[in-house]
Write a protein that holds these residues in place. Structure first.
Motif, PDB file in Angstrom:
ATOM      1  N   TYR A 140      87.967 102.368  47.630  1.00 36.64           N
ATOM      2  CA  TYR A 140      89.399 102.249  47.144  1.00 36.64           C
ATOM      3  C   TYR A 140      89.714 103.869  47.249  1.00 36.64           C
ATOM      4  O   TYR A 140      90.759 104.171  47.637  1.00 36.64           O
ATOM      5  N   ARG A 141      89.038 104.650  46.841  1.00 38.05           N
ATOM      6  CA  ARG A 141      89.385 106.278  46.725  1.00 38.05           C
ATOM      7  C   ARG A 141      89.565 106.534  48.321  1.00 38.05           C
ATOM      8  O   ARG A 141      90.566 107.221  48.544  1.00 38.05           O
ATOM      9  N   VAL A 144      92.635 105.105  50.070  1.00 38.32           N
ATOM     10  CA  VAL A 144      94.197 105.684  49.617  1.00 38.32           C
ATOM     11  C   VAL A 144      94.356 106.838  50.349  1.00 38.32           C
ATOM     12  O   VAL A 144      95.367 107.197  50.637  1.00 38.32           O
TER      13      VAL A 144
END
Length: 327
Positions: A140-141, A144
């Motif tokens: 997810y990091r 994004v």
């Protein structure tokens, strides 16, 4: 019996697409005419049509699909997130921006040095990883940060496009939507050789991809240098996506869909690298063929066709997120 049919169905579908891509068009060719064109036994125009126009374009479509399918499988494995793809992380946009900058610095060619796309893709992946501080839990990091990078790089490409002369800008814009029209043997041959080297390198990490679904501590407990493995996989994925962008521009949706379809067809539920590459080739070849015949005599670029399919597919994916583990 059913399992065997499903296993060989993609190969049969690919063979059918190869035949249709060479035979369908203006003019359409019969099987005997196609063979005469491939073997050089027919008239000169037939040999030229098949071997200098349709065959290199088909090879370009297959190479682009293989590169995108393999890149998507690598990225989704290393990030453990089924929504990650080169276009989502900005890798494709980085490759496109590099081509635009190379054209500004060297306006002799319409698309500049094609290898600039590979350099741009690698730099984008490196900057994204550094900015994200690593892959992060379930990717997810980096996802994004990648979305932000994609927006920034696309804006940079639009700015570069406005500084170019009209002739160069029109050619680069047509390339930016993902088109395989006019691809010849020089680009296909060199890019295909580089893609073969990258796929050979992928064989060294293909067995390690199965480990990436484990917890980080479990992977380290097996004596695997997790940071080094992730860097190698990300680099290979970026290079594959860069080569694909250098051949056909940023063709979206394929790198996202091909690994998902491969997982659906896989018995163990993993992300098969080579099955993803095969399905990627099928998707790009089918999109290019559809674009040639859907609005004939005009053509829809393959990137436009995949884009039309990508939106509904992504919505379907989000609605079935629990099944695919993307939430």
């Amino acid at each position: 019996m059913i399992g065997s049919v499903c296993r060989f169905a993609p190969i049969l579908l690919l063979l059918a697409l190869v035949y249709l891509a060479l035979a369908v068009g203006t003019p359409s060719l019969s099987a005997s005419q196609l063979w005469a064109g491939l073997s050089g036994q027919g008239p000169g125009w037939l040999f030229t049509l098949v071997t200098e126009f349709r065959l290199p374009r088909l090879c370009a479509a297959l190479l682009v699909g293989i590169g995108l399918g393999a890149a998507g499988a690598l990225l989704q494995s290393v990030t453990r997130n089924h929504l990650v793809s080169p276009d989502v992380l900005g890798i494709s946009d980085g490759a496109l921006l590099a081509l635009a900058l190379s054209l500004i610095l060297n306006p002799a060619g319409v698309l500049g040095p094609w290898w600039g796309a590979v350099v741009g893709a690698l730099l984008t992946a490196l900057v994204t990883l550094l900015a994200a501080g690593g892959v992060g839990t379930r990717g997810y990091r980096v996802l994004v940060v990648g979305v932000g990078m994609a927006s920034l790089l696309r804006a940079g490409f639009d700015m570069a496009l406005t500084t170019l002369p009209m002739f160069h800008a029109a050619g680069l814009y047509a390339f930016s939507v993902g088109s395989l029209a006019g691809r010849g043997w020089p680009v296909v041959g060199v890019a295909g050789g580089l893609l073969a080297i990258l796929l050979l390198a992928c064989t060294t990490v293909s067995r390690s991809l199965a480990l990436l679904c484990l917890h980080d501590d479990s992977i380290r407990g097996l004596g695997v240098d997790l940071r080094r493995l992730r860097l190698i996989v990300m680099s290979l994925a970026a290079a594959l996506a860069g080569v694909a962008a250098a051949i056909g521009g940023p063709i979206g949706f394929v790198a996202l869909a091909a690994p998902m379809l491969a997982r659906h067809l896989s018995a163990n539920g993993g992300t098969p690298l080579w099955a993803s590459a095969l399905l990627g080739a099928i998707l790009v070849a089918a999109a290019d063929l559809f674009g040639r015949i859907a609005a004939a005599p005009a053509e829809l670029p393959a990137g436009v066709v995949t884009g039309l399919l990508g939106g509904p597919f992504l919505l379907w994916l989000l609605m079935r997120s629990n099944s695919y583990g993307v939430s």
